[in-house]
Design a protein around this motif. Structure first.
Motif, PDB file in Angstrom:
ATOM      1  N   THR A  22       8.364   2.144  -9.748  1.00 30.99           N
ATOM      2  CA  THR A  22       7.152   1.511  -9.219  1.00 30.99           C
ATOM      3  C   THR A  22       7.135   0.018  -9.545  1.00 30.99           C
ATOM      4  OG1 THR A  22       5.882   3.561  -9.444  1.00 30.99           O
ATOM      5  CG2 THR A  22       4.639   1.506  -9.317  1.00 30.99           C
ATOM      6  N   GLU A  23       7.465  -0.339 -10.773  1.00 35.34           N
ATOM      7  CA  GLU A  23       7.472  -1.757 -11.165  1.00 35.34           C
ATOM      8  C   GLU A  23       8.473  -2.547 -10.328  1.00 35.34           C
ATOM      9  OE1 GLU A  23       8.796  -4.476 -15.005  1.00 35.34           O
ATOM     10  OE2 GLU A  23       7.979  -2.459 -15.362  1.00 35.34           O
ATOM     11  N   LEU A  24       9.666  -2.015 -10.149  1.00 33.15           N
ATOM     12  CA  LEU A  24      10.691  -2.734  -9.388  1.00 33.15           C
ATOM     13  C   LEU A  24      10.290  -2.892  -7.925  1.00 33.15           C
ATOM     14  CD1 LEU A  24      13.974  -1.215 -10.881  1.00 33.15           C
ATOM     15  CD2 LEU A  24      12.763  -3.302 -11.524  1.00 33.15           C
ATOM     16  N   HIS A  25       9.666  -1.878  -7.348  1.00 29.85           N
ATOM     17  CA  HIS A  25       9.194  -1.998  -5.966  1.00 29.85           C
ATOM     18  C   HIS A  25       8.088  -3.040  -5.852  1.00 29.85           C
ATOM     19  CE1 HIS A  25      11.483   0.843  -3.640  1.00 29.85           C
ATOM     20  NE2 HIS A  25      11.240   1.849  -4.476  1.00 29.85           N
ATOM     21  N   LEU A  26       7.191  -3.087  -6.830  1.00 36.28           N
ATOM     22  CA  LEU A  26       6.130  -4.087  -6.818  1.00 36.28           C
ATOM     23  C   LEU A  26       6.696  -5.501  -6.902  1.00 36.28           C
ATOM     24  CD1 LEU A  26       3.615  -2.291  -9.224  1.00 36.28           C
ATOM     25  CD2 LEU A  26       3.207  -2.792  -6.796  1.00 36.28           C
ATOM     26  N   VAL A  27       7.678  -5.688  -7.781  1.00 33.63           N
ATOM     27  CA  VAL A  27       8.316  -6.998  -7.929  1.00 33.63           C
ATOM     28  C   VAL A  27       9.009  -7.397  -6.628  1.00 33.63           C
ATOM     29  CG1 VAL A  27      10.147  -8.261  -9.116  1.00 33.63           C
ATOM     30  CG2 VAL A  27       8.593  -6.788 -10.409  1.00 33.63           C
ATOM     31  N   ARG A  28       9.732  -6.456  -6.041  1.00 30.44           N
ATOM     32  CA  ARG A  28      10.465  -6.748  -4.804  1.00 30.44           C
ATOM     33  C   ARG A  28       9.503  -7.078  -3.669  1.00 30.44           C
ATOM     34  NH1 ARG A  28      14.992  -2.600  -2.733  1.00 30.44           N
ATOM     35  NH2 ARG A  28      16.028  -3.479  -4.568  1.00 30.44           N
TER      36      ARG A  28
ATOM     37  N   ILE B  77       0.811  -1.213   0.000  1.00 33.58           N
ATOM     38  CA  ILE B  77       0.000   0.000   0.000  1.00 33.58           C
ATOM     39  C   ILE B  77       0.843   1.261   0.000  1.00 33.58           C
ATOM     40  CG2 ILE B  77      -1.927  -1.143   1.152  1.00 33.58           C
ATOM     41  CD1 ILE B  77      -1.011   0.284   3.744  1.00 33.58           C
ATOM     42  N   GLU B  78       2.167   1.150   0.246  1.00 37.83           N
ATOM     43  CA  GLU B  78       3.041   2.318   0.267  1.00 37.83           C
ATOM     44  C   GLU B  78       3.735   2.543  -1.079  1.00 37.83           C
ATOM     45  OE1 GLU B  78       5.802   2.260   3.475  1.00 37.83           O
ATOM     46  OE2 GLU B  78       4.279   1.818   5.023  1.00 37.83           O
ATOM     47  N   ILE B  79       3.545   1.654  -2.030  1.00 36.15           N
ATOM     48  CA  ILE B  79       4.253   1.761  -3.311  1.00 36.15           C
ATOM     49  C   ILE B  79       3.545   2.718  -4.254  1.00 36.15           C
ATOM     50  CG2 ILE B  79       5.001   0.460  -5.347  1.00 36.15           C
ATOM     51  CD1 ILE B  79       5.373  -1.963  -3.515  1.00 36.15           C
ATOM     52  N   THR B  80       2.223   2.624  -4.312  1.00 35.53           N
ATOM     53  CA  THR B  80       1.468   3.497  -5.217  1.00 35.53           C
ATOM     54  C   THR B  80       0.046   3.631  -4.699  1.00 35.53           C
ATOM     55  OG1 THR B  80       0.892   3.884  -7.548  1.00 35.53           O
ATOM     56  CG2 THR B  80       0.747   1.620  -6.736  1.00 35.53           C
ATOM     57  N   SER B  81      -0.758   4.388  -5.415  1.00 35.42           N
ATOM     58  CA  SER B  81      -2.129   4.650  -4.964  1.00 35.42           C
ATOM     59  C   SER B  81      -3.071   3.530  -5.385  1.00 35.42           C
ATOM     60  CB  SER B  81      -2.616   5.981  -5.538  1.00 35.42           C
ATOM     61  OG  SER B  81      -2.731   5.881  -6.952  1.00 35.42           O
ATOM     62  N   LEU B  82      -4.240   3.519  -4.770  1.00 33.32           N
ATOM     63  CA  LEU B  82      -5.259   2.540  -5.119  1.00 33.32           C
ATOM     64  C   LEU B  82      -5.709   2.721  -6.562  1.00 33.32           C
ATOM     65  CD1 LEU B  82      -7.291   0.308  -4.423  1.00 33.32           C
ATOM     66  CD2 LEU B  82      -8.807   2.080  -3.488  1.00 33.32           C
TER      67      LEU B  82
ATOM     68  N   LEU C 216      -1.563  -9.097  -5.523  1.00 34.51           N
ATOM     69  CA  LEU C 216      -1.754  -7.690  -5.886  1.00 34.51           C
ATOM     70  C   LEU C 216      -0.491  -7.130  -6.542  1.00 34.51           C
ATOM     71  CD1 LEU C 216      -3.523  -6.397  -2.634  1.00 34.51           C
ATOM     72  CD2 LEU C 216      -4.591  -7.241  -4.724  1.00 34.51           C
ATOM     73  N   GLY C 217       0.664  -7.390  -5.932  1.00 27.96           N
ATOM     74  CA  GLY C 217       1.922  -6.889  -6.488  1.00 27.96           C
ATOM     75  C   GLY C 217       2.279  -7.536  -7.807  1.00 27.96           C
ATOM     76  N   GLY C 218       2.024  -8.845  -7.937  1.00 26.15           N
ATOM     77  CA  GLY C 218       2.359  -9.547  -9.178  1.00 26.15           C
ATOM     78  C   GLY C 218       1.556  -9.052 -10.362  1.00 26.15           C
ATOM     79  N   ILE C 219       0.259  -8.862 -10.144  1.00 30.53           N
ATOM     80  CA  ILE C 219      -0.590  -8.370 -11.234  1.00 30.53           C
ATOM     81  C   ILE C 219      -0.200  -6.948 -11.611  1.00 30.53           C
ATOM     82  CG2 ILE C 219      -2.938  -7.569 -11.719  1.00 30.53           C
ATOM     83  CD1 ILE C 219      -3.992 -10.096 -10.546  1.00 30.53           C
ATOM     84  N   ALA C 220       0.039  -6.095 -10.625  1.00 33.17           N
ATOM     85  CA  ALA C 220       0.411  -4.709 -10.912  1.00 33.17           C
ATOM     86  C   ALA C 220       1.768  -4.627 -11.620  1.00 33.17           C
ATOM     87  CB  ALA C 220       0.439  -3.901  -9.620  1.00 33.17           C
ATOM     88  N   ALA C 221       2.718  -5.475 -11.232  1.00 36.77           N
ATOM     89  CA  ALA C 221       4.040  -5.461 -11.876  1.00 36.77           C
ATOM     90  C   ALA C 221       3.931  -5.843 -13.352  1.00 36.77           C
ATOM     91  CB  ALA C 221       4.984  -6.416 -11.146  1.00 36.77           C
TER      92      ALA C 221
ATOM     93  N   THR D  79       2.468 -18.347  -9.318  1.00 34.33           N
ATOM     94  CA  THR D  79       2.207 -18.395 -10.762  1.00 34.33           C
ATOM     95  C   THR D  79       2.511 -17.047 -11.404  1.00 34.33           C
ATOM     96  OG1 THR D  79       0.459 -20.035 -10.391  1.00 34.33           O
ATOM     97  CG2 THR D  79       0.486 -18.929 -12.521  1.00 34.33           C
ATOM     98  N   LEU D  80       2.062 -15.967 -10.771  1.00 30.65           N
ATOM     99  CA  LEU D  80       2.350 -14.625 -11.282  1.00 30.65           C
ATOM    100  C   LEU D  80       3.846 -14.349 -11.288  1.00 30.65           C
ATOM    101  CD1 LEU D  80      -0.555 -12.727  -9.517  1.00 30.65           C
ATOM    102  CD2 LEU D  80      -0.292 -13.009 -11.987  1.00 30.65           C
ATOM    103  N   ARG D  81       4.535 -14.803 -10.265  1.00 30.92           N
ATOM    104  CA  ARG D  81       5.987 -14.610 -10.222  1.00 30.92           C
ATOM    105  C   ARG D  81       6.664 -15.355 -11.367  1.00 30.92           C
ATOM    106  NH1 ARG D  81      10.062 -15.754  -5.056  1.00 30.92           N
ATOM    107  NH2 ARG D  81      11.987 -15.110  -6.099  1.00 30.92           N
ATOM    108  N   SER D  82       6.228 -16.590 -11.626  1.00 27.16           N
ATOM    109  CA  SER D  82       6.814 -17.371 -12.719  1.00 27.16           C
ATOM    110  C   SER D  82       6.544 -16.711 -14.067  1.00 27.16           C
ATOM    111  CB  SER D  82       6.246 -18.794 -12.704  1.00 27.16           C
ATOM    112  OG  SER D  82       6.545 -19.450 -11.483  1.00 27.16           O
ATOM    113  N   ILE D  83       5.337 -16.172 -14.237  1.00 23.06           N
ATOM    114  CA  ILE D  83       4.999 -15.489 -15.494  1.00 23.06           C
ATOM    115  C   ILE D  83       5.887 -14.270 -15.689  1.00 23.06           C
ATOM    116  CG2 ILE D  83       3.207 -14.162 -16.677  1.00 23.06           C
ATOM    117  CD1 ILE D  83       1.147 -16.032 -15.386  1.00 23.06           C
ATOM    118  N   TYR D  84       6.052 -13.460 -14.650  1.00 17.14           N
ATOM    119  CA  TYR D  84       6.862 -12.250 -14.766  1.00 17.14           C
ATOM    120  C   TYR D  84       8.320 -12.604 -15.083  1.00 17.14           C
ATOM    121  CZ  TYR D  84       8.993  -7.744 -13.697  1.00 17.14           C
ATOM    122  OH  TYR D  84       9.707  -6.571 -13.791  1.00 17.14           O
ATOM    123  N   LEU D  85       8.861 -13.606 -14.401  1.00 18.16           N
ATOM    124  CA  LEU D  85      10.246 -14.005 -14.656  1.00 18.16           C
ATOM    125  C   LEU D  85      10.408 -14.514 -16.086  1.00 18.16           C
ATOM    126  CD1 LEU D  85      11.153 -15.830 -11.312  1.00 18.16           C
ATOM    127  CD2 LEU D  85      11.883 -13.563 -12.052  1.00 18.16           C
ATOM    128  N   ARG D  86       9.406 -15.257 -16.580  1.00 23.58           N
ATOM    129  CA  ARG D  86       9.503 -15.757 -17.956  1.00 23.58           C
ATOM    130  C   ARG D  86       9.526 -14.616 -18.959  1.00 23.58           C
ATOM    131  NH1 ARG D  86      10.961 -16.849 -21.956  1.00 23.58           N
ATOM    132  NH2 ARG D  86      10.506 -18.581 -23.381  1.00 23.58           N
TER     133      ARG D  86
END
Length: 541
Positions: A194-200, A124-129, A176-181, A224-231
């Motif tokens: 923002t993307e890097l903070h979401l991934v982290r 919730i501290e990375i970006t707005s709703l 939430l973070g995986g989908i937003a990233a 699953t979202l993590r695997s998709i992003y890494l791929r």
């Protein structure tokens, strides 16, 4: 009219055919399991014996002597890195590209200044709703249509609840973070903080989760979202480890088909979401393992999930429909020429409507073509033409996805390996597609200016250059042979030859047996006096 014989039903169907309500011929393995890549087995009913297996299956698979050379061939055909390396070595051993998975994805994008090493921020501290909702909508518009395994309405409800309860983090924050990233990735060609903070943040939640009981559906969704992003952006080995972890979590959860383990209770999950999540886990792990030439994770009961139900605007079933054939191409399973050509024909006839789905189809076709090449098999001209038509369609889809800021991994992977397969086919129709393939890969490299794409484009240029140089060397040798013939003619004129179709039938057969001459019009040379044409021989009389 003769009466057609009545079809005999198998006395006992294997368990996979019974579970899927498919026709079974009662053999071991049955033809249905063989075609779809299922593990064929039978259950002994009380008072009824299982059918005797045919003579060729008298030995258990573990006692059959493997063929190491054929296994290596299949491994190298499935692995793009090994195939490209062998292709380069065959053309020029001194200048062949190094062993590398060129064009595995568009590559990692870098910030102009590195991100500090601070700990992961709460979601919730990375970006707005509002920003989270816009990024999620991009994900559902571009990615979910072919990788659909998340309930849209439930996601947005839980997103609102999370922002109303800022002091109650949970494992769902990784979702939430995986989908937003991924939403960031599909909306910005350049990486953002923002993307890097979401991934982290998502990675930290998954890595620090204490797995003391059956994995939850939220945990599986996050992985699953993590695997998709890494791929999409990371290295092959990182993706393989993440996808393997996901597969182990799927097994521990009891979600894999017909789980018989009583050690851990199966988690409650919507059946359609279950089949989608398990199918994507298989899909990601299988193809990453194939590319790297490493083992994929398999279960004791290795049945594949049923295809998900079709929904308007959802094409996940198109991608997962390729999974049975993909699994059947495991290097440990041998396939002869009939299997490969029939499989290729069936995949080419499949209907794929969305660009990501078309590229998944192309990727499978490329793998089959590599297997056909490594086994020194031939395909008909009609089948080759059909394959080239699909590859051209794939190139068009890749260009449209680049312009739409949809950096699916196949945007880079498929065009690069199309170039390699076109060089291997080495026919006039295949080489005619080469300029379009190079232009597509160049577009991807210019749009995503990463080290990964620069390497891929340089390797493709090198392979084409080496192929061109080999052709020049061949032309020089042929020219030298003709020059020698011309010099001999100056010493003594050869007798005039009267060619006829009957006298030269052996010559036609010879031309048919030489792959490099199969496109030559023999009559043009025999009946147009071109043999006596001094311009053909490089000199004047």
């Amino acid at each position: 009219m003769m009466n057609s014989p009545k079809r005999k039903r198998a006395r006992l169907a294997c368990k996979p055919c019974r579970a899927r309500k498919r026709k079974c011929d009662g053999q071991d393995p049955c033809i249905t399991c063989t075609q779809w890549g299922y593990e064929c087995y039978y259950e002994t009913r009380q008072g009824q014996a299982t059918p005797d297996p045919p003579a060729r299956s008298a030995l258990a698979p573990s006692t059959v002597e493997p063929d190491p050379s054929r296994l290596v061939q299949r491994l190298e055909a499935n692995s793009g890195a090994a195939f490209v390396r062998k292709l380069g070595l065959k053309i020029d051993r001194t200048k062949a590209p190094k062993l590398n998975l060129f064009g595995w994805n568009t590559g990692a994008r870098q910030l102009s200044s590195p991100l500090n090493a601070a700990s992961a921020l709460p979601i919730i501290e990375i970006t707005s709703l509002e920003h989270m909702k816009s990024l999620a909508q991009i994900y559902f518009d571009k990615v979910d249509l072919c990788y659909g395994f998340i309930d849209h309405h439930q996601f947005f409800e839980r997103l609102d609840i999370r922002w109303k309860s800022p002091l109650t983090p949970s494992i769902y924050d990784s979702v939430l973070g995986g989908i937003a990233a991924i939403g960031c990735l599909f909306s910005q060609r350049n990486v953002t903080i923002t993307e890097l903070h979401l991934v982290r943040s998502a990675r930290s939640i998954l890595d620090n989760h204490d797995l003391s009981s059956t994995p939850s559906i939220d945990l599986l969704t996050g992985w699953t979202l993590r695997s998709i992003y890494l791929r999409l952006v990371d290295s092959p080995h990182s993706t393989w480890i993440a996808s393997s972890t996901l597969m182990h979590l799927v097994e521990a959860s009891g979600l894999h088909p017909d789980s018989s383990s009583n050690l851990l209770p199966s988690i409650q999950c919507d059946p359609d979401i279950k089949s989608r999540l398990v199918g994507l886990a298989h899909h990601l792990n299988a193809w990453t393992s194939f590319d790297l030439g490493l083992s994929r994770v398999s279960f004791q009961n290795n049945d594949l999930p049923l295809l998900p139900s079709s929904k308007p605007g959802d094409y996940t079933a198109e991608v997962l429909g390729l999974l049975p054939v993909s699994v059947s191409l495991d290097p440990g399973r041998s396939k002869d020429d009939i299997d490969l050509t029939s499989t290729l024909s069936r995949i080419l006839d499949g209907t794929h409507t969305q660009p990501p789905s078309v590229l998944a189809q192309c990727n499978l076709v490329l793998c089959i073509l590599r297997r056909i090449h490594t086994q020194n098999l031939d395909i008909s001209a009609g089948l080759a033409e059909h394959a080239l038509a699909l590859l051209k369609k794939g190139l068009d889809c890749a260009r449209s996805m680049v312009m739409d800021c949809s950096p699916w991994h196949q945007v880079a992977n498929v065009p690069f390996h199309i170039i390699c397969v076109l060089l291997v086919m080495d026919t006039r129709p295949s080489l005619a597609v080469l300029p379009e393939a190079m232009q597509t890969l160049s577009l991807v490299a210019c749009t995503y200016d990463t080290e990964t794409m620069r390497e891929a484009y340089s390797a493709a240029c090198l392979l084409v250059l080496l192929h061109q140089q080999r052709r020049k060397d061949d032309i020089a040798i042929l020219g030298e042979a003709l020059n020698t013939h011309q010099q001999e003619r100056q010493i003594a004129s050869p007798p005039q030859l009267d060619y006829s179709a009957e006298d030269c039938s052996w010559l036609g057969a010879l031309v048919a047996d030489l792959p490099g001459l199969q496109r030559v019009d023999l009559d043009q040379f025999l009946y147009a006096d071109m043999i006596n044409d001094s311009s053909l021989l490089g000199g004047s009389e």
